[in-house]
Design a protein around this motif. Sequence first.
Motif, PDB file in Angstrom:
ATOM      1  N   GLN A 183     -46.413  41.466 -71.493  1.00  0.00           N
ATOM      2  CA  GLN A 183     -46.325  42.399 -72.616  1.00  0.00           C
ATOM      3  C   GLN A 183     -46.543  41.707 -73.959  1.00  0.00           C
ATOM      4  O   GLN A 183     -45.842  41.967 -74.944  1.00  0.00           O
ATOM      5  N   LEU A 184     -47.530  40.817 -73.969  1.00  0.00           N
ATOM      6  CA  LEU A 184     -47.920  40.131 -75.195  1.00  0.00           C
ATOM      7  C   LEU A 184     -49.235  40.705 -75.696  1.00  0.00           C
ATOM      8  O   LEU A 184     -50.052  41.205 -74.921  1.00  0.00           O
ATOM      9  N   GLU A 185     -49.436  40.623 -76.994  1.00  0.00           N
ATOM     10  CA  GLU A 185     -50.633  41.188 -77.604  1.00  0.00           C
ATOM     11  C   GLU A 185     -51.880  40.420 -77.167  1.00  0.00           C
ATOM     12  O   GLU A 185     -51.888  39.186 -77.138  1.00  0.00           O
ATOM     13  N   ILE A 186     -52.926  41.159 -76.841  1.00  0.00           N
ATOM     14  CA  ILE A 186     -54.209  40.554 -76.489  1.00  0.00           C
ATOM     15  C   ILE A 186     -55.034  40.435 -77.767  1.00  0.00           C
ATOM     16  O   ILE A 186     -55.285  41.435 -78.443  1.00  0.00           O
ATOM     17  N   PRO A 187     -55.450  39.229 -78.163  1.00  0.00           N
ATOM     18  CA  PRO A 187     -56.219  39.057 -79.405  1.00  0.00           C
ATOM     19  C   PRO A 187     -57.480  39.915 -79.413  1.00  0.00           C
ATOM     20  O   PRO A 187     -58.106  40.140 -78.372  1.00  0.00           O
ATOM     21  N   SER A 188     -57.850  40.375 -80.583  1.00  0.00           N
ATOM     22  CA  SER A 188     -59.002  41.275 -80.706  1.00  0.00           C
ATOM     23  C   SER A 188     -60.314  40.600 -80.328  1.00  0.00           C
ATOM     24  O   SER A 188     -61.279  41.272 -79.950  1.00  0.00           O
ATOM     25  N   ASP A 189     -60.378  39.265 -80.439  1.00  0.00           N
ATOM     26  CA  ASP A 189     -61.619  38.572 -80.105  1.00  0.00           C
ATOM     27  C   ASP A 189     -61.654  38.107 -78.648  1.00  0.00           C
ATOM     28  O   ASP A 189     -62.569  37.385 -78.249  1.00  0.00           O
ATOM     29  N   MET A 190     -60.690  38.511 -77.859  1.00  0.00           N
ATOM     30  CA  MET A 190     -60.678  38.164 -76.437  1.00  0.00           C
ATOM     31  C   MET A 190     -61.445  39.231 -75.662  1.00  0.00           C
ATOM     32  O   MET A 190     -61.127  40.417 -75.742  1.00  0.00           O
ATOM     33  N   GLN A 191     -62.463  38.826 -74.912  1.00  0.00           N
ATOM     34  CA  GLN A 191     -63.309  39.777 -74.200  1.00  0.00           C
ATOM     35  C   GLN A 191     -62.776  40.144 -72.819  1.00  0.00           C
ATOM     36  O   GLN A 191     -63.238  41.110 -72.216  1.00  0.00           O
ATOM     37  N   GLY A 192     -61.828  39.397 -72.318  1.00  0.00           N
ATOM     38  CA  GLY A 192     -61.289  39.676 -70.998  1.00  0.00           C
ATOM     39  C   GLY A 192     -60.510  40.979 -70.957  1.00  0.00           C
ATOM     40  O   GLY A 192     -60.033  41.484 -71.977  1.00  0.00           O
ATOM     41  N   VAL A 193     -60.378  41.522 -69.750  1.00  0.00           N
ATOM     42  CA  VAL A 193     -59.708  42.803 -69.529  1.00  0.00           C
ATOM     43  C   VAL A 193     -58.579  42.601 -68.523  1.00  0.00           C
ATOM     44  O   VAL A 193     -58.770  41.936 -67.502  1.00  0.00           O
ATOM     45  N   PRO A 194     -57.386  43.159 -68.769  1.00  0.00           N
ATOM     46  CA  PRO A 194     -56.301  43.036 -67.787  1.00  0.00           C
ATOM     47  C   PRO A 194     -56.700  43.632 -66.437  1.00  0.00           C
ATOM     48  O   PRO A 194     -57.363  44.666 -66.373  1.00  0.00           O
ATOM     49  N   LEU A 195     -56.265  42.995 -65.375  1.00  0.00           N
ATOM     50  CA  LEU A 195     -56.686  43.388 -64.030  1.00  0.00           C
ATOM     51  C   LEU A 195     -55.624  44.170 -63.254  1.00  0.00           C
ATOM     52  O   LEU A 195     -55.815  44.452 -62.068  1.00  0.00           O
TER      53      LEU A 195
END
Length: 204
Positions: A45-57
Amino acid sequence: MCSNYNEIANIPLFIWEPVSRKQGERNENLVQTIDLPATLLSYFQLEIPSDMQGVPLQDTIRYNRPVREYGLFGLFGAEVNCTDGRYVYMRAPVDKEKRAYNYTLMPMYMSSRFLPKELKAAEIAPPFSFTKDCFTLKVEAPPFLEKPFLEYERQTTRLYDLQSDPEQRQPVENAAQEERMKKKMVELMKQSDAPSEQFERLGL
């Protein structure tokens, strides 16, 4: 010829998701290693940076939902590849005189530093979308990074159908599929903020 064929790029992924506790199942959805950090951040439950292209699985694991239609991959100085899970499009440089460049703040190779003669021609490059507003050093890649290791002159653009040819032994001629994959490659390269000379090298 050293190219990033599917037997190298399509590595097995074994993953245990504590919520669903699924085991002994195969999932054929297309994912990439860039999805792993996003998955961990999401799980805690941590913020995903806006420049990260990965997607949670998580939804892919729990409900077999796809997270991406295409993946972009390749080797430095060699082909850039795009896949939809069935077709693999391997785009070779069309301008072999157009040099590749390193963009870095750590002028190191795997086992040695950049040489002074390489750094003499270095330029300061504007930030990329993923460098946190930091400038980088733009350094021309030396020939040994591209040949003979990658047999640079022998690279050709190829399209493979993994459904009928999983070992990628025989390229297929399919203009419609090649055009589709080429357009998607350009789109993904732009999303990744690829430098302009890379489009020129590939004739895109």
